[in-house]
Write an enzyme that holds these catalytic residues in place. Structure first.
Site, short mmCIF file in Angstrom:
data_model
loop_
_atom_site.label_atom_id
_atom_site.label_comp_id
_atom_site.label_asym_id
_atom_site.label_seq_id
_atom_site.Cartn_x
_atom_site.Cartn_y
_atom_site.Cartn_z
N HIS A 1 -61.51 -55.79 -24.88
CA HIS A 1 -61.19 -55.15 -23.60
C HIS A 1 -62.22 -54.05 -23.28
O HIS A 1 -62.84 -54.05 -22.21
CB HIS A 1 -59.77 -54.57 -23.67
CG HIS A 1 -59.35 -53.83 -22.45
ND1 HIS A 1 -58.54 -54.39 -21.49
CD2 HIS A 1 -59.60 -52.58 -22.03
CE1 HIS A 1 -58.32 -53.51 -20.52
NE2 HIS A 1 -58.96 -52.39 -20.82
N GLU A 2 -62.40 -53.13 -24.23
CA GLU A 2 -63.33 -52.02 -24.00
C GLU A 2 -64.77 -52.53 -23.88
O GLU A 2 -65.59 -51.93 -23.17
CB GLU A 2 -63.22 -50.97 -25.12
CG GLU A 2 -61.82 -50.34 -25.30
CD GLU A 2 -61.23 -49.73 -24.04
OE1 GLU A 2 -61.99 -49.38 -23.11
OE2 GLU A 2 -59.99 -49.59 -23.96
N HIS B 1 -65.35 -53.22 -20.30
CA HIS B 1 -65.69 -51.98 -19.60
C HIS B 1 -67.14 -51.59 -19.89
O HIS B 1 -67.89 -51.20 -19.00
CB HIS B 1 -64.79 -50.83 -20.09
CG HIS B 1 -63.41 -50.81 -19.51
ND1 HIS B 1 -63.17 -50.75 -18.16
CD2 HIS B 1 -62.19 -50.80 -20.10
CE1 HIS B 1 -61.85 -50.70 -17.94
NE2 HIS B 1 -61.23 -50.75 -19.11
N GLU C 1 -61.43 -51.90 -14.38
CA GLU C 1 -60.42 -52.57 -15.19
C GLU C 1 -60.53 -54.09 -15.05
O GLU C 1 -60.25 -54.83 -16.00
CB GLU C 1 -59.01 -52.08 -14.78
CG GLU C 1 -57.89 -52.54 -15.70
CD GLU C 1 -57.96 -51.96 -17.11
OE1 GLU C 1 -58.81 -51.08 -17.38
OE2 GLU C 1 -57.17 -52.42 -17.95
CO CO Z 1 -59.16 -50.70 -19.50
#
Ligand code: CO
Length: 495
Positions: free
Chosen positions: A260-261, A264, A290
Site C-alpha cells: 500500500h505505502e 503512495h 490514496e
Molecule cells: Co494510504
C-alpha cells in the site's frame, strides 16, 4: 521578474517543508520519549516560520505582476496553486496556527501513550483542545473561501471536494454495502481457507517486503522502509520514507501495508522532477494519492494473478506449507470480516469505517456533537453498520486513529474517494493493457507504471484531480467501477 521572485520564495518554503517532513518521520520512527516536549516546541516554531513565509506581504504584488508576464502552461498552473495557498494561509492568524500546532503535538504525543491503556478520560480534554482550535481554523478558512467550515477543511486535503459532493456518493455506497458484506461473508462459509501458522519473524517479513517493493518498482535510491507505530508514507519525493509494523502471528498486514505505502511512494517518486519545489509539482490531493496506494494494494496485489508471482517468494521466506499455497494466500488476502480496526479492514467493510468517521467529524465541526459524546456515537454507528460491539473499548474504537489527535479533520473521506478512483483508473488501465494478469503473474509492473506515470504521476497539479480522472478514464468520478469490482471479486466466483 515577479514570477521568478515567486518561485524563489516557494523554493525556500519547499526546503523548510522538506526538513519538516524528514523530522516528522524521525519523530515517528527514531525519537526517544524524552525528546517529545522539545520537539513539539521546535515543530510549532517551524509551523509558524512556514506560515510567515506563506503569508509574506510581497506575495500579492508579485502574483499581480506575474499575471502580466508571458508564461507557459505549467507556470500559469503554478500561479493558480500559489494563489490558492496564499488565500488559505492568510485566512488564519499566526497565533491560531501556533496554538493548533502545540495542541496537536500534545494530543498526538499523549495519544501514543494513552491509546494502549484505553484511557479516554485523560485523552478527551486534549482532543477537545485540538477540535476547538480546528473549529476556529475552519471558521476562518470558510469565511475567506466562502464555503462551509467543514468543506474548508476537506478542501485542504482534496481541493474542490465538498460535503455536498461526498454525501450522495457515501449514501450510494451505504445502499448496497450491507448486502454485499453479508453475501461476501456467506460465500466464504464452507470454503476451505487455511489459517497462517506463525511465528513469522519481523526480519523475514521485512526482507520479503523489500523484495516485493523492488519488484513493484520502488526506487531505493530515493526512498527507504522503516518501522513505526502507525504505517505511513512520508519524507519528500527524492527521499520517500515508508513505514510498516510487524505482527509475528500474521505477515499479511505488514506485507499488504508495505505494498500500500509503496503505491503512495511511487506516486511521490514519479512526480515531475523539474517542479518538485513548486506547488504545481505536488500530488493531486489525498484522494488521488490514496487511489495510487489502493490501486497497488487492492486492485493489483490482492488479485489471484499477483499471488502466482508472490507465492513462491512467500514460501522462500517462510517455508512451504498448504497455508502458503498461491490459492490460499489469494483467499486470505480477500477475506471479508467485519472488525473494529479500520487499517486492518477488508475492501468491502472499509467504507463503513470511513463513513462513520466522516459523519462524526462533520458534526464535531458543526458543533452538533461534542468530544465527550464521541464514544457513544461510535458504539452506535459500529453496531448499526458492521454489527460490532465496541462498548468500553476506545483503544480499538474512537482512539484507534492518529488523524484527529494530529488535527487532520476532513481527511477521512479521501480514503473511500481514493478507493473509487482506484477502481475507475484500474478499469481504464485494463482496457489499455489487456494482459495485466499475465504481467502481474510475472511480477512485471512496468506497463502499469508507464500508464500511471503518463496519466497521473507526471502531471503534478497542472490540471485538477477531476480533470486528470476524466482525461484518464473518459468519465467523471463514479461509484460504479468500484461496485462492479467488489461484485466481481467478492460475490462471484473467479476474478
Ligand atoms: Co494510504
Amino acid at each position: 521578474m515577479s514570477y521568478r521572485q515567486l518561485t524563489d520564495h516557494y523554493r525556500r518554503i519547499a526546503h523548510i517543508q522538506h526538513v519538516a517532513a524528514v523530522t516528522a518521520w524521525d519523530e515517528a520512527v527514531n525519537m526517544p520519549p524524552g525528546g517529545e516536549a522539545a520537539r513539539g516546541q521546535a515543530m510549532a516554531t517551524v509551523a509558524v516560520l512556514l506560515h510567515e513565509l506563506q503569508t509574506d506581504a510581497r506575495l500579492e504584488g508579485w502574483l499581480q505582476s506575474a499575471d502580466q508576464e508571458a508564461l507557459g502552461t505549467w507556470e500559469r498552473a503554478n500561479l493558480v496553486q500559489i494563489r490558492r495557498a496564499l488565500r488559505r494561509a492568510t485566512a488564519v492568524a499566526p497565533d491560531l496556527v501556533q496554538a493548533l500546532s502545540l495542541a496537536t503535538s500534545r494530543c498526538e504525543q499523549a495519544w501514543r501513550k494513552l491509546r494502549p491503556t484505553n484511557d479516554w478520560e485523560t485523552f478527551a480534554p486534549l482532543l477537545d483542545e485540538v477540535i476547538a482550535r480546528t473549529r476556529e481554523v475552519a471558521q476562518a478558512l470558510g469565511e475567506r473561501l466562502g464555503v462551509d467550515p467543514y468543506d474548508a477543511l476537506v478542501d485542504e486535503h482534496e481541493p474542490g471536494m465538498t460535503a455536498a459532493k461526498i454525501d450522495p456518493i457515501f449514501a450510494e455506497l451505504a445502499s448496497f454495502l450491507p448486502d454485499y458484506i453479508q453475501r461476501g461473508c456467506e460465500r466464504q462459509t464452507g470454503v476451505d481457507v487455511l489459517p497462517l501458522q506463525g511465528p513469522f519473524s519481523p526480519a523475514a517479513q521485512r526482507d520479503l517486503g523489500l523484495q516485493l517493493m523492488r519488484a513493484c518498482g520502488f526506487d531505493f535510491n530515493h526512498g527507504r522502509l522503516d518501522r513505526s507505530h502507525h504505517p505511513f508514507c512520508g519524507g519528500t519525493p527524492t527521499d520517500v520514507r515508508i513505514t510498516t509494523r510487524y505482527d509475528e502471528t500474521d505477515f499479511l498486514p505488514a506485507l499488504m501495508g508495505v505494498l500500500h505505502e509503496t503505491g503512495h511512494a511511487k506516486y511521490e517518486q514519479g512526480l515531475p522532477r523539474g517542479w518538485l519545489e513548486q506547488p504545481v509539482g505536488h500530488a493531486l490531493g489525498m484522494a488521488m494519492h490514496e487511489s495510487q496506494s489502493l490501486l497497488a494494494e487492492m486492485q493489483l496485489c490482492r488479485s489471484a494473478a499477483f499471488w502466482r508471482f508472490a507465492g513462491p517468494l512467500v514460501r522462500q521466506a517462510f517455508g512451504t506449507s498448504d497455508a502458503l499455497s498461491d490459492r490460499n494466500l489469494a483467499a486470505l488476502a480477500t477475506r471479508v470480516a467485519p472488525g473494529k480496526i479500520r487499517v486492518d479492514a477488508d475492501e468491502l467493510t472499509y467504507p463503513c469505517h470511513v463513513i462513520l468517521r466522516y459523519e462524526i467529524e462533520k458534526e464535531l465541526i458543526a458543533g452538533t456533537l461534542t468530544v465527550a459524546d464521541i464514544p457513544e456515537r461510535w458504539d452506535e454507528a459500529m453496531r448499526d453498520s458492521l454489527g460490532i460491539d465496541t462498548r468500553g473499548d476506545v483503544r480499538d474504537g474512537c482512539m484507534q486513529d492518529v488523524h484527529w489527535p494530529a488535527g487532520a479533520v476532513g481527511y477521512f473521506p479521501t480514503y473511500t474517494l481514493g478507493a473509487l478512483i482506484a477502481a475507475q483508473l484500474a478499469a481504464a488501465m485494463n482496457e489499455a493493457i489487456p494482459d495485466i494478469d499475465e504481467r502481474l503473474a510475472q511480477g512485471d509492473f512496468a506497463p502499469m507504471d508507464a500508464w500511471l506515470r503518463q496519466n497521473v504521476w507526471s502531471r503534478g497539479r497542472v490540471v485538477s484531480a477531476q480533470t486528470a480522472l476524466e482525461q484518464a478514464t473518459g468519465s467523471e468520478l463514479s461509484v460504479e467501477p468500484f461496485r462492479a469490482h467488489l461484485a466481481r471479486r467478492y460475490l462471484h466466483d473467479g476474478e
